[in-house]
Design an enzyme around this catalytic site. Structure first.
Site, mmCIF file in Angstrom:
data_model
loop_
_atom_site.group_PDB
_atom_site.id
_atom_site.type_symbol
_atom_site.label_atom_id
_atom_site.label_comp_id
_atom_site.label_asym_id
_atom_site.label_seq_id
_atom_site.Cartn_x
_atom_site.Cartn_y
_atom_site.Cartn_z
ATOM 1 C CB CYS A 169 -0.973 -0.026 1.183
ATOM 2 S SG CYS A 169 -2.296 1.219 1.058
ATOM 3 C CD GLU A 178 -0.629 -5.583 5.892
ATOM 4 O OE1 GLU A 178 -1.025 -4.399 5.982
ATOM 5 O OE2 GLU A 178 -0.327 -6.106 4.798
ATOM 6 C CG HIS A 229 -3.265 -3.619 3.407
ATOM 7 N ND1 HIS A 229 -2.362 -2.954 4.196
ATOM 8 C CD2 HIS A 229 -3.881 -2.658 2.653
ATOM 9 C CE1 HIS A 229 -2.418 -1.648 3.955
ATOM 10 N NE2 HIS A 229 -3.336 -1.448 3.018
#
Length: 234
Positions: A87, A206, A204
């Site tokens: 990002c 994660e 994302h």
């Protein structure tokens, strides 16, 4: 010996702790790096995580690119250090010219937050080897300035060299995570450098490493297991 992966925190970073947890779940040791650090603490790889560095008042990632930590990072990335930009981290990599192109505001001018369907285009980079080419995954997306742009020459070069790492899936309904969410040219969601050690993507991973949170899927974990295997086998 446990691989050590640095996670850089800039003013406004949102996802540094999530990224550290993802690294830990993959079996590596996360190392916190502050944007004013002038060395990388001898880490084996670095993640530039998501957030709004310096508020993104000028252009996403433009100010963060000049933080002290970026000087050794740029030098070492050019020498082969694996770097993943997520990002805002992707935006910083383009501003630092470690990846080509630029990130602009979403074409619909609205912040978007949803689970996003992607197709893996390149499974041969340092950060994607635990995927298979053509694999379809779903990971969260949240951005205001997520529109990837580049000139036609650069886009053609990325395509010809297989450096488009991820693409937004264009079929189905937007409500179910399909379609281009921000107007990125050629549906590009992530790219790599020529050597494959530097990868940037807008969604994302994660936030998709445990079945009990986020999407309820673990489609983001292979980013972190990929680099771990690469480092262990180096």
């Amino acid at each position: 010996m446990t691989a050590r992966i640095g996670v850089v925190t800039f003013p406004g970073s949102l996802d540094d702790r999530d990224t550290q947890r993802a690294i830990r779940l993959a079996g590596a040791e996360p190392v916190a790096l502050w944007h004013k650090d002038k060395d990388l603490k001898q880490v084996d790889a670095v993640v530039l995580c998501g957030g709004f560095s310096y508020g993104d008042y000028l252009r996403a990632g433009a100010i963060a690119r000049f933080s002290p930590v970026m000087e050794p990072l740029i030098e070492q990335a050019k020498a082969g250090l694996p770097v993943l930009g997520i990002c805002n981290g992707f935006q910083i990599l383009t501003e630092a010219h470690l990846l080509p192109g630029a990130m602009l505001g979403n074409d619909h001018l609205h912040f978007i937050c949803r689970d996003q369907k992607l197709r893996v285009e390149n499974a041969d980079t340092f950060w994607t080897s635990d995927f298979t080419a053509g694999q379809e995954i779903s990971i969260p997306l949240k951005n205001m300035d997520g529109r990837y742009v580049a000139d036609e020459y650069t886009l053609d070069k990325l395509e010809a060299e297989g450096r488009v790492a991820f693409r937004y899936l264009a079929r189905g309904e937007a409500a179910h995570g399909y379609g281009n969410p921000n107007g990125s040219l050629r549906d590009i969601a992530g790219i790599s450098n020529e050597a494959g050690n530097v990868v940037g993507l807008m969604p994302h991973p994660e936030h998709a490493v445990e079945p009990l949170i986020g999407t309820g899927r673990t489609d983001g974990l292979p980013f972190f297991t990929s680099i771990l295997k690469k480092l262990v086998n180096a």
